[in-house]
Write an enzyme that holds these catalytic residues in place. Structure first.
Site, PDB file in Angstrom:
ATOM      1  N   ASN A 182      41.424  36.217  42.291  1.00 22.93           N
ATOM      2  CA  ASN A 182      42.411  36.578  43.299  1.00 22.93           C
ATOM      3  C   ASN A 182      42.488  38.094  43.448  1.00 22.93           C
ATOM      4  O   ASN A 182      42.447  38.822  42.459  1.00 22.93           O
ATOM      5  CB  ASN A 182      43.783  36.029  42.872  1.00 22.93           C
ATOM      6  N   SER A 183      42.571  38.579  44.702  1.00 16.53           N
ATOM      7  CA  SER A 183      42.730  40.004  44.993  1.00 16.53           C
ATOM      8  C   SER A 183      41.535  40.783  44.421  1.00 16.53           C
ATOM      9  O   SER A 183      40.402  40.487  44.770  1.00 16.53           O
ATOM     10  CB  SER A 183      44.071  40.502  44.456  1.00 16.53           C
ATOM     11  N   MET A 184      41.751  41.762  43.537  1.00 18.83           N
ATOM     12  CA  MET A 184      40.614  42.453  42.932  1.00 18.83           C
ATOM     13  C   MET A 184      39.703  41.471  42.195  1.00 18.83           C
ATOM     14  O   MET A 184      38.505  41.719  42.000  1.00 18.83           O
ATOM     15  CB  MET A 184      41.123  43.532  41.978  1.00 18.83           C
ATOM     16  N   GLY A 239      38.558  39.078  43.530  1.00 13.35           N
ATOM     17  CA  GLY A 239      37.562  38.735  44.524  1.00 13.35           C
ATOM     18  C   GLY A 239      36.298  39.557  44.412  1.00 13.35           C
ATOM     19  O   GLY A 239      35.283  39.250  45.059  1.00 13.35           O
ATOM     20  N   LEU A 273      38.955  35.375  46.559  1.00 13.56           N
ATOM     21  CA  LEU A 273      40.189  35.243  47.331  1.00 13.56           C
ATOM     22  C   LEU A 273      41.000  36.543  47.243  1.00 13.56           C
ATOM     23  O   LEU A 273      41.872  36.651  46.411  1.00 13.56           O
ATOM     24  CB  LEU A 273      41.003  34.075  46.764  1.00 13.56           C
TER      25      LEU A 273
END
Length: 406
Positions: free
Chosen positions: A231-233, A235, A254
């Site tokens: 998730n986020s970083m 990703g 994501l």
């Protein structure tokens, strides 16, 4: 998504939207978020902490009262919301690593989540995953108590989120669909940074490797059907791990990130090549001044620098941007990924604009780009505010991929 609160402070607004989004999986109530937000003094970081802490304390008290009265579902729900509110309370405090309010709120968040975890059916099991000379904290979710080996999603958060928050960020949605989940905090993430001082490392395959080793000791985990979600970083970190560890059946970014160095350069109005040598230079007073000016002018950059110094091990504001240069999928790394990969993209991502498309472009494995737009209410970073829609599409993709591995 247009700001409904804090129109001149995008950091405050995004963190508010983040909690609105967690309503979908029980992490907040709309009215609780609204009344807390209305009490916060604009641009006052102490006020942000105080008001979220007050709400968290009140909701946690509701949970304790419900539990004492034998009302397990009410207690579970209250502790789950309180866990998220405590997480939000300490979010902006990391500019001073010695601030005692950080551990007070973080520990309360973990404590509430673990009280919640024990009240689920099946229970969510806290785990300690062996990693170098310590352990990584995490949680094992089982779709049922049968002990049957099932497809499993290993997942982790990003630059600032917790393993506990991943309940709303993919775990609950996966369990609803019959997946087991193993979530964890890696180095630099709250469960290891707050108490053990571990900071991020770019070679994330050396983090995911031990986690997969642990997952494969679990009889509930089907070794041929393990997906990795970042998730986020995350990703960027999840594809990085998948490039070097081929035990994965699928990877989900994501949202997708190709090169944090691009973000660093863009934030300072440098081209990528100039950023390489100027950010790494022993001395660059002009760039130091530009970084300080950016921090003063932008709440987003201020938070990025405060958080970066805390979790990346950087000693100076410019050093934060320098560390970002090490986090990329360039030089053929993206091309090493062999498993099917889903790259999510949000059209109004204030952090990683254009990065998902770059990642998707450089992949040579089976790949899908999943775009979320404002017309769907899903254009914010990591689809904050549209979790039900986002995870329906993410897990429908994963269902199809896993079906092909059976």
């Amino acid at each position: 998504m247009k700001s409904l609160f804090f129109p001149h402070n995008p950091s405050f607004w995004f963190e508010t939207l983040r909690s609105f989004g967690h309503i979908a999986y029980g992490g907040a109530d709309f009215g609780e978020v609204v009344v807390t937000t209305e009490r916060i003094t604009v641009d006052d970081y102490d006020s942000w902490h105080d008001e979220w802490l007050a709400t968290a304390d009140r909701v946690a008290d509701e949970g304790r009262t419900a539990l004492a009265g034998g009302h397990r579902v009410s207690a579970r729900d209250a502790f789950l919301r309180a866990s998220n509110y405590y997480r939000s309370a300490e979010f902006f405090l990391h500019g001073d690593a010695t601030d005692p309010r950080i551990l007070h709120a973080y520990d309360a968040s973990v404590r509430c989540f673990r009280q919640t975890a024990a009240l689920f059916t099946p229970v969510v099991e806290p785990v300690e995953i062996p990693y170098e000379d310590t352990t990584l904290p995490g949680y094992l979710y089982r779709a049922d108590d049968s002990g049957t080996a099932r497809p499993t999603v290993v997942m982790f958060n990003g630059f600032d989120g917790t393993a506990e928050e991943m309940h709303f960020g993919g775990a609950a949605a996966a369990v609803e669909r019959g997946y087991n989940v193993l979530s964890f905090d890696g180095p630099g993430q709250p469960g290891t940074r707050h108490h053990h001082g571990l900071v991020f490392r770019p070679d994330w395959e050396n983090v995911v490797g031990p986690v997969l080793d642990h997952a494969l000791t679990r009889p509930e985990v089907d070794p041929a059907r393990i997906a990795l979600l970042g998730n986020s970083m995350g990703g960027l970190l999840a594809p990085r791990a998948a490039a070097f560890d081929h035990r994965l059946a699928a990877v989900i970014a994501l949202d997708g990130v190709y090169d944090l160095g691009d973000m660093a350069a863009g934030a300072l109005s440098l081209d990528r090549a100039e950023a390489e040598w100027r950010l790494r230079a022993d001395h660059d007073p002009e760039l130091d001044a530009a970084v300080e000016a950016a921090v003063a002018a932008s709440p987003k950059i201020r938070w990025l620098v405060d958080q970066g110094m805390y979790v990346m091990g950087a000693e100076t504001p410019r050093g934060v941007f320098s560390t970002f240069l090490e986090y990329h999928l360039r030089d053929g790394i993206a091309q090493k990924i062999t498993c099917p990969t889903l790259v999510c993209s949000a059209s109004d991502d204030v952090f990683f604009e254009g990065q998902p498309e770059l990642l998707h472009k450089h992949l040579t494995c089976p790949k899908t780009l999943l775009e979320f737009t404002g017309a769907l209410g899903a254009d914010a970073h990591c689809q904050a505010g549209a979790q039900r829609l986002a995870f329906a599409r993410v897990y429908d993709w994963l269902d199809d991929v896993m079906a092909e591995t059976t």
